[in-house]
Design a protein around this motif. Structure first.
Motif, PDB file in Angstrom:
ATOM      1  N   GLU A   1     -19.112  -4.962   6.117  1.00  0.00           N
ATOM      2  CA  GLU A   1     -17.865  -4.295   6.835  1.00  0.00           C
ATOM      3  C   GLU A   1     -17.061  -5.768   7.011  1.00  0.00           C
ATOM      4  N   SER A   2     -17.663  -6.629   7.060  1.00  0.00           N
ATOM      5  CA  SER A   2     -16.875  -7.986   7.553  1.00  0.00           C
ATOM      6  C   SER A   2     -16.323  -8.549   6.351  1.00  0.00           C
ATOM      7  N   ILE A   3     -16.867  -8.468   5.028  1.00  0.00           N
ATOM      8  CA  ILE A   3     -16.396  -8.758   3.941  1.00  0.00           C
ATOM      9  C   ILE A   3     -15.116  -7.661   3.509  1.00  0.00           C
ATOM     10  N   ARG A   4     -15.453  -6.446   3.521  1.00  0.00           N
ATOM     11  CA  ARG A   4     -14.468  -5.388   3.324  1.00  0.00           C
ATOM     12  C   ARG A   4     -13.077  -5.785   4.137  1.00  0.00           C
ATOM     13  N   SER A   5     -13.292  -5.842   5.443  1.00  0.00           N
ATOM     14  CA  SER A   5     -11.954  -6.068   6.283  1.00  0.00           C
ATOM     15  C   SER A   5     -11.542  -7.483   6.060  1.00  0.00           C
ATOM     16  N   SER A   6     -12.281  -8.368   5.707  1.00  0.00           N
ATOM     17  CA  SER A   6     -11.281  -9.684   5.140  1.00  0.00           C
ATOM     18  C   SER A   6     -10.660  -9.646   3.799  1.00  0.00           C
ATOM     19  N   GLU A   7     -11.296  -8.725   2.814  1.00  0.00           N
ATOM     20  CA  GLU A   7     -10.536  -8.194   1.507  1.00  0.00           C
ATOM     21  C   GLU A   7      -9.266  -7.579   1.936  1.00  0.00           C
ATOM     22  N   GLN A   8      -9.223  -6.594   2.888  1.00  0.00           N
ATOM     23  CA  GLN A   8      -8.273  -5.912   3.272  1.00  0.00           C
ATOM     24  C   GLN A   8      -7.206  -6.758   3.627  1.00  0.00           C
ATOM     25  N   VAL A   9      -7.466  -7.595   4.698  1.00  0.00           N
ATOM     26  CA  VAL A   9      -6.541  -8.742   5.053  1.00  0.00           C
ATOM     27  C   VAL A   9      -5.755  -9.669   4.201  1.00  0.00           C
ATOM     28  N   GLN A  10      -6.841 -10.063   2.978  1.00  0.00           N
ATOM     29  CA  GLN A  10      -6.277 -10.789   2.195  1.00  0.00           C
ATOM     30  C   GLN A  10      -5.351 -10.033   1.285  1.00  0.00           C
ATOM     31  N   ASP A  11      -5.543  -8.709   0.771  1.00  0.00           N
ATOM     32  CA  ASP A  11      -4.639  -7.941   0.070  1.00  0.00           C
ATOM     33  C   ASP A  11      -3.488  -7.649   0.606  1.00  0.00           C
ATOM     34  N   GLU A  12      -3.480  -7.562   2.091  1.00  0.00           N
ATOM     35  CA  GLU A  12      -2.224  -7.395   2.630  1.00  0.00           C
ATOM     36  C   GLU A  12      -1.469  -8.585   2.947  1.00  0.00           C
ATOM     37  N   ASP A  13      -2.150  -9.750   2.723  1.00  0.00           N
ATOM     38  CA  ASP A  13      -1.378 -11.087   2.982  1.00  0.00           C
ATOM     39  C   ASP A  13      -0.536 -11.457   1.428  1.00  0.00           C
ATOM     40  N   ILE A  14      -1.499 -11.010   0.475  1.00  0.00           N
ATOM     41  CA  ILE A  14      -0.820 -11.084  -0.913  1.00  0.00           C
ATOM     42  C   ILE A  14       0.476 -10.416  -1.062  1.00  0.00           C
ATOM     43  N   GLY A  15       0.482  -9.297  -0.691  1.00  0.00           N
ATOM     44  CA  GLY A  15       1.764  -8.130  -0.915  1.00  0.00           C
ATOM     45  C   GLY A  15       3.022  -8.940   0.125  1.00  0.00           C
ATOM     46  N   ILE A  16       2.551  -9.524   1.026  1.00  0.00           N
ATOM     47  CA  ILE A  16       3.665 -10.019   2.075  1.00  0.00           C
ATOM     48  C   ILE A  16       4.156 -11.244   1.453  1.00  0.00           C
ATOM     49  N   CYS A  17       3.208 -12.184   0.774  1.00  0.00           N
ATOM     50  CA  CYS A  17       3.662 -13.429   0.299  1.00  0.00           C
ATOM     51  C   CYS A  17       4.436 -12.998  -1.017  1.00  0.00           C
ATOM     52  N   GLU A  18       4.090 -12.059  -1.888  1.00  0.00           N
ATOM     53  CA  GLU A  18       4.830 -11.678  -3.237  1.00  0.00           C
ATOM     54  C   GLU A  18       6.349 -11.332  -2.688  1.00  0.00           C
ATOM     55  N   LYS A  19       6.166 -10.380  -1.717  1.00  0.00           N
ATOM     56  CA  LYS A  19       7.540 -10.158  -1.183  1.00  0.00           C
ATOM     57  C   LYS A  19       8.428 -11.028  -0.601  1.00  0.00           C
ATOM     58  N   LEU A  20       7.829 -11.919   0.188  1.00  0.00           N
ATOM     59  CA  LEU A  20       8.536 -13.003   0.743  1.00  0.00           C
ATOM     60  C   LEU A  20       9.045 -14.059  -0.396  1.00  0.00           C
ATOM     61  N   GLN A  21       8.332 -14.535  -1.489  1.00  0.00           N
ATOM     62  CA  GLN A  21       8.650 -15.165  -2.781  1.00  0.00           C
ATOM     63  C   GLN A  21       9.894 -14.285  -3.554  1.00  0.00           C
ATOM     64  N   ARG A  22       9.721 -13.074  -3.526  1.00  0.00           N
ATOM     65  CA  ARG A  22      10.837 -12.457  -4.104  1.00  0.00           C
ATOM     66  C   ARG A  22      12.248 -12.701  -3.371  1.00  0.00           C
ATOM     67  N   GLY A  23      11.816 -12.456  -2.029  1.00  0.00           N
ATOM     68  CA  GLY A  23      13.133 -12.704  -1.265  1.00  0.00           C
ATOM     69  C   GLY A  23      13.683 -14.161  -1.229  1.00  0.00           C
ATOM     70  N   LEU A  24      12.758 -14.998  -1.189  1.00  0.00           N
ATOM     71  CA  LEU A  24      13.286 -16.605  -1.490  1.00  0.00           C
ATOM     72  C   LEU A  24      14.076 -16.958  -2.704  1.00  0.00           C
ATOM     73  N   SER A  25      13.419 -15.852  -3.817  1.00  0.00           N
ATOM     74  CA  SER A  25      14.262 -16.405  -4.881  1.00  0.00           C
ATOM     75  C   SER A  25      15.534 -15.728  -5.330  1.00  0.00           C
ATOM     76  N   SER A  26      15.771 -14.899  -4.308  1.00  0.00           N
ATOM     77  CA  SER A  26      16.983 -13.964  -4.620  1.00  0.00           C
ATOM     78  C   SER A  26      18.345 -14.982  -4.593  1.00  0.00           C
ATOM     79  N   ARG A  27      19.422 -14.481  -4.897  1.00  0.00           N
ATOM     80  CA  ARG A  27      20.641 -15.133  -4.819  1.00  0.00           C
ATOM     81  C   ARG A  27      21.364 -15.392  -3.382  1.00  0.00           C
ATOM     82  N   ASN A  28      20.609 -14.296  -2.688  1.00  0.00           N
ATOM     83  CA  ASN A  28      21.168 -14.171  -1.280  1.00  0.00           C
ATOM     84  C   ASN A  28      20.608 -15.136  -0.452  1.00  0.00           C
TER      85      ASN A  28
END
Length: 70
Positions: free
Chosen positions: A9-36
């Motif tokens: 359960e601990s590993i599954r929870s940790s993997e879920q948090v990491q997957d969510e963090d990856i999604g957030i980081c990818e969106k943030l990176q796209r935003g930082l790369s935008s011309r705006n």
């Protein structure tokens, strides 16, 4: 009563948090790369720790200690 989590359960929870963090980081990176996106000054109400760290770093590099409030 306090619930005790299994290793699986601990590993599954940790993997879920990491997957969510990856999604957030990818969106943030796209935003930082935008011309705006334009880098700007610190936002004092949100970045106290970052500002304080950079003040300490600047003092260390320069060898001069600033007084409080500067």
């Amino acid at each position: 009563a306090q619930r005790i989590y299994s290793q699986k359960e601990s590993i599954r929870s940790s993997e879920q948090v990491q997957d969510e963090d990856i999604g957030i980081c990818e969106k943030l990176q796209r935003g930082l790369s935008s011309r705006n996106c334009q880098p700007g000054p610190y936002v004092p109400s949100l970045e106290h720790g970052k500002y304080y760290f950079h003040q300490l770093l600047a003092e260390d590099i320069s060898g001069h200690k600033k007084s409080a409030g500067q």
